[in-house]
Enzyme design. Sequence first.
Site, PDB file in Angstrom:
ATOM      1  N   ASP A   1       0.873  -1.185   0.000  1.00 16.85           N
ATOM      2  CA  ASP A   1       0.000   0.000   0.000  1.00 16.85           C
ATOM      3  C   ASP A   1       0.906   1.229   0.000  1.00 16.85           C
ATOM      4  O   ASP A   1       2.128   1.117   0.177  1.00 16.85           O
ATOM      5  CB  ASP A   1      -0.909   0.005   1.245  1.00 16.85           C
ATOM      6  N   SER A   2       0.293   2.410  -0.140  1.00 16.70           N
ATOM      7  CA  SER A   2       1.071   3.645  -0.059  1.00 16.70           C
ATOM      8  C   SER A   2       1.554   3.908   1.366  1.00 16.70           C
ATOM      9  O   SER A   2       2.542   4.614   1.559  1.00 16.70           O
ATOM     10  CB  SER A   2       0.213   4.822  -0.525  1.00 16.70           C
TER      11      SER A   2
ATOM     12  N   CYS B   1      -4.431  -1.658  -1.770  1.00 18.77           N
ATOM     13  CA  CYS B   1      -4.577  -0.237  -2.052  1.00 18.77           C
ATOM     14  C   CYS B   1      -5.495  -0.137  -3.262  1.00 18.77           C
ATOM     15  O   CYS B   1      -5.184  -0.682  -4.325  1.00 18.77           O
ATOM     16  CB  CYS B   1      -3.201   0.346  -2.359  1.00 18.77           C
TER      17      CYS B   1
ATOM     18  N   CYS C   1     -11.116   2.875  -0.023  1.00 18.89           N
ATOM     19  CA  CYS C   1      -9.705   3.155   0.253  1.00 18.89           C
ATOM     20  C   CYS C   1      -9.370   2.383   1.521  1.00 18.89           C
ATOM     21  O   CYS C   1     -10.160   2.394   2.479  1.00 18.89           O
ATOM     22  CB  CYS C   1      -9.492   4.646   0.475  1.00 18.89           C
TER      23      CYS C   1
ATOM     24  N   HIS D   1      -7.456   2.910   3.827  1.00 20.89           N
ATOM     25  CA  HIS D   1      -7.249   3.699   5.047  1.00 20.89           C
ATOM     26  C   HIS D   1      -8.565   3.896   5.829  1.00 20.89           C
ATOM     27  O   HIS D   1      -8.544   4.163   7.017  1.00 20.89           O
ATOM     28  CB  HIS D   1      -6.691   5.085   4.702  1.00 20.89           C
TER      29      HIS D   1
ATOM     30  N   GLU E   1      -3.161   9.357   7.828  1.00 19.99           N
ATOM     31  CA  GLU E   1      -1.710   9.101   7.939  1.00 19.99           C
ATOM     32  C   GLU E   1      -1.058  10.051   8.945  1.00 19.99           C
ATOM     33  O   GLU E   1      -0.041   9.721   9.543  1.00 19.99           O
ATOM     34  CB  GLU E   1      -1.020   9.252   6.582  1.00 19.99           C
TER      35      GLU E   1
HETATM   36  N1  DGL Z   1      -4.889   3.225   0.805  1.00 20.27           N
HETATM   37  C1  DGL Z   1      -4.932   3.671  -0.538  1.00 20.27           C
HETATM   38  C2  DGL Z   1      -6.183   3.244  -1.263  1.00 20.27           C
HETATM   39  O1  DGL Z   1      -6.774   2.253  -0.883  1.00 20.27           O
HETATM   40  C3  DGL Z   1      -4.470   5.021  -0.971  1.00 20.27           C
HETATM   41  C4  DGL Z   1      -4.318   6.177  -0.102  1.00 20.27           C
HETATM   42  C5  DGL Z   1      -3.433   7.190  -0.782  1.00 20.27           C
HETATM   43  O2  DGL Z   1      -2.211   6.977  -0.756  1.00 20.27           O
HETATM   44  O3  DGL Z   1      -3.954   8.150  -1.390  1.00 20.27           O
HETATM   45  O4  DGL Z   1      -6.571   3.832  -2.232  1.00 20.27           O
END
Ligand code: DGL
Length: 301
Positions: free
Chosen positions: A11-12, A74, A190, A192, A157
Amino acid sequence: MSPTSPIVVLDSGLGGLTVVKAIRAALPHERLVYFGDTARLPYGNKSAAAVTGFVREILSFVRPLQPKHVVFACNTATALAMPALRAAFPELTFSGVIEPGAKAAAAAAGAKERPTIGVIATEATVRSKAYERAIHRRRGHARLLLQPAPSLAPLIEEGRDARDPLLRLALKQYLAPLIKRNIDVLVLGCTHYPVLKGLVARMMGEGVAVIDSADRCADDVARRLGAAGLLHPGGDSASANCVDAPIDRERLRCFVTDDAERFASLAPRFLGARVATPEVVSPERLHAATERDGQAFRQAG
Ligand code: DGL
């Protein structure tokens, strides 16, 4: 590659740990390697070319670990990079979070002829139309409302949680158009966002099914490994974890591209357990891995 080879999850940043949590619950014997590209997040405001380049480097770096499967934990990377990278890594198998999320959303919409399904996601995921395609393939008559939420992943984050006024304000603004349209299902598009699931469900009100794709994604990984005969047989020598200790590195080895301490301190919120301080791999080291990979590829050709 064998049943005891690791599964790579990428993931990012921290978000993909929500998927790791689900995989650990579904497949407790597996060895997991996590890669969080913390130096280059957010991915959600980048182009497909940029995200594909970042993920290509991560895959070149983890390739020597001979993973038996790679999970794009992600949505942005799943939508923007996964299809293009299959050809570059023919020996690796990939799966993402969008198909399992779309499947869960289609099921949650129940028997309604024309359900209204909302999705909140990064700008890049919304632009890609990956959710439209994946949901419409299953529910051709569903009405879809895609809502970009560009600030959410960066705020999460930063360490802000459901009690944080700035985060609550942002969420309220993003959800308002969806609440107005009386949607039936909301997909957290997402990885997150599951840390905000309770708050989102309260803001949306009763009657809206809130879907996070992590569990479905873990089921999908279990099914793929089972079909390939690659499930870990269990009974390995890695020690069982005691409650307060960080997860054993044999079971979960983490890499980040920046700020290992911050990652380790925020990880429990996403994973429900502590991690040992991750190993830092600078973007320069990732470039070098990609270069080496390219050379080997050219020589082999
Ligand atoms: N967790 C990521 C997603 O599911 C991306 C969050 C990001 O880096 O913008 O899209």
